[in-house]
Design a protein around this motif. Structure first.
Motif, PDB file in Angstrom:
ATOM      1  N   ALA A 141       0.833  -1.209   0.000  1.00 46.36           N
ATOM      2  CA  ALA A 141       0.000   0.000   0.000  1.00 46.36           C
ATOM      3  C   ALA A 141       0.860   1.247   0.000  1.00 46.36           C
ATOM      4  N   LEU A 142       1.880   1.244   0.813  1.00 42.73           N
ATOM      5  CA  LEU A 142       2.784   2.404   0.841  1.00 42.73           C
ATOM      6  C   LEU A 142       3.468   2.583  -0.500  1.00 42.73           C
ATOM      7  N   GLN A 143       3.846   1.499  -1.138  1.00 39.55           N
ATOM      8  CA  GLN A 143       4.469   1.596  -2.443  1.00 39.55           C
ATOM      9  C   GLN A 143       3.499   2.147  -3.474  1.00 39.55           C
ATOM     10  N   PHE A 144       2.202   1.711  -3.353  1.00 40.84           N
ATOM     11  CA  PHE A 144       1.192   2.214  -4.276  1.00 40.84           C
ATOM     12  C   PHE A 144       0.979   3.695  -4.099  1.00 40.84           C
ATOM     13  N   TYR A 145       0.875   4.130  -2.844  1.00 38.60           N
ATOM     14  CA  TYR A 145       0.717   5.565  -2.588  1.00 38.60           C
ATOM     15  C   TYR A 145       1.919   6.357  -3.126  1.00 38.60           C
ATOM     16  N   SER A 146       3.080   5.827  -2.922  1.00 41.17           N
ATOM     17  CA  SER A 146       4.289   6.531  -3.374  1.00 41.17           C
ATOM     18  C   SER A 146       4.340   6.631  -4.892  1.00 41.17           C
ATOM     19  N   ASP A 147       3.937   5.576  -5.576  1.00 38.76           N
ATOM     20  CA  ASP A 147       3.989   5.590  -7.038  1.00 38.76           C
ATOM     21  C   ASP A 147       2.887   6.452  -7.641  1.00 38.76           C
ATOM     22  N   SER A 148       1.685   6.486  -6.978  1.00 36.89           N
ATOM     23  CA  SER A 148       0.555   7.212  -7.549  1.00 36.89           C
ATOM     24  C   SER A 148       0.529   8.675  -7.195  1.00 36.89           C
ATOM     25  N   LEU A 149       1.247   9.082  -6.193  1.00 35.62           N
ATOM     26  CA  LEU A 149       1.227  10.491  -5.766  1.00 35.62           C
ATOM     27  C   LEU A 149       2.607  11.119  -5.874  1.00 35.62           C
TER      28      LEU A 149
END
Length: 299
Positions: free
Chosen positions: A255-263
């Motif tokens: 989830a943290l990786q997803f947030y980092s990649d999407s924002l």
């Protein structure tokens, strides 16, 4: 009357008596001449006697004398003209022959004769060798040849030539500029050759250095890639082991990786509802665990 003649007679006789003696200095040689003919040769210093009014005395220097020649142009075998100066040491060896050769001219006339003899000897000897032999530092053999030839010719004067030395051997003034230009051109050509050889050697060294740099850099990069690959493999192994032990931790990091990649700043625009699951971490984790990625509307 007789008394008045005695004094003049005595004076005349005294004068005649005094004129009958002569002194030979230790630096001189003397000839006693009678009507121009040599009657006595005096080589030892001291007091001598001659017949007054009939005999005369001619004295000559018994020391070693010197003579300097005038600048003389000579042409060696290679037709390269040179200006030569020389000086000679000489002495009167045979007084009688010297008197017969120079007459009443004495040493001054002998020097003029010697000057011609030396000039002829210099021309003949210098003309038999190339200019390189004349301009070399060792000219002893040439000077000895000039001395020997001058000695043979001067023997007829009763003179002994002891030594001859060359004091100057230069090019004529009109040839100096051309000679210097030729020497300068030769030196510049040699300098250009040296620079070319130096540039070639520098290019070889530079090429070898560049090749060495490339080889070392390639080896270093290859080693770095190997180390980086080994490190990443080890890191992936650690991650895999950690994710296998705790599924929730795995979902959390994804989830943290997803947030980092999407924002990402300046490159992401996200349009969604405030009640979207994107902002609900619990549902996000649940959906991520089920499908591997949350459902969002991104642009």
């Amino acid at each position: 009357m007789r008394a008045q003649y005695l004094i003049p007679v005595a004076v005349v006789l005294g004068g005649l008596a005094l004129s009958s003696f002569y002194v030979v200095d230790e630096r001189e040689k003397a000839l006693v001449l009678q009507f121009g003919e040599v009657t006595t040769v005096r080589t030892d210093p001291g007091l001598g006697f001659k017949v007054p009014l009939i005999q005369t005395v001619a004295k000559y220097d018994d020391r070693i004398l010197s003579i300097n020649t005038q600048p003389l142009e000579v042409t060696p075998l290679d037709d390269r003209r040179l200006v030569v100066d020389a000086f000679a040491r000489w002495r009167i060896a045979d007084t009688v022959r010297f008197r017969e050769a120079v007459g009443t001219g004495g040493e001054a006339f002998a020097k003029s004769r010697l000057d011609g003899i030396l000039n002829n000897a210099i021309r003949e000897v210098m003309g038999s060798v190339p200019s390189t032999a004349v301009l070399s530092d060792d000219r002893t053999a040439l000077m000895n040849q000039i001395r020997d030839q001058a000695k043979r010719e001067a023997a007829s004067l009763g003179v002994d030539v002891i030594d001859v030395r060359l004091t100057r051997t230069d090019l004529p003034t009109q040839n100096l500029a051309a000679t210097y230009a030729r020497m300068r051109a030769e030196r510049e050509r040699e300098a250009a050759d040296e620079r070319a050889r130096g540039g070639e050697a520098a290019q070889r060294v530079r090429a070898a250095a560049d090749r060495t740099v490339i080889e070392l850099t390639s080896a270093a990069r290859r080693q770095a890639e190997i180390i980086r690959g080994e490190a990443e493999a080890e890191a992936n192994g650690i991650y895999a082991e950690a994710y296998g032990r705790d599924q929730s931790f795995f979902a959390f990091t994804r989830a943290l990786q997803f947030y980092s990649d999407s924002l990402k700043p300046g490159s992401t625009s996200l349009v969604t509802n405030p009640s979207s699951l994107y902002f609900d971490y619990g549902h996000f984790v649940q959906s991520l665990g089920e499908s591997g990625a949350p459902v969002v509307a991104a642009q």
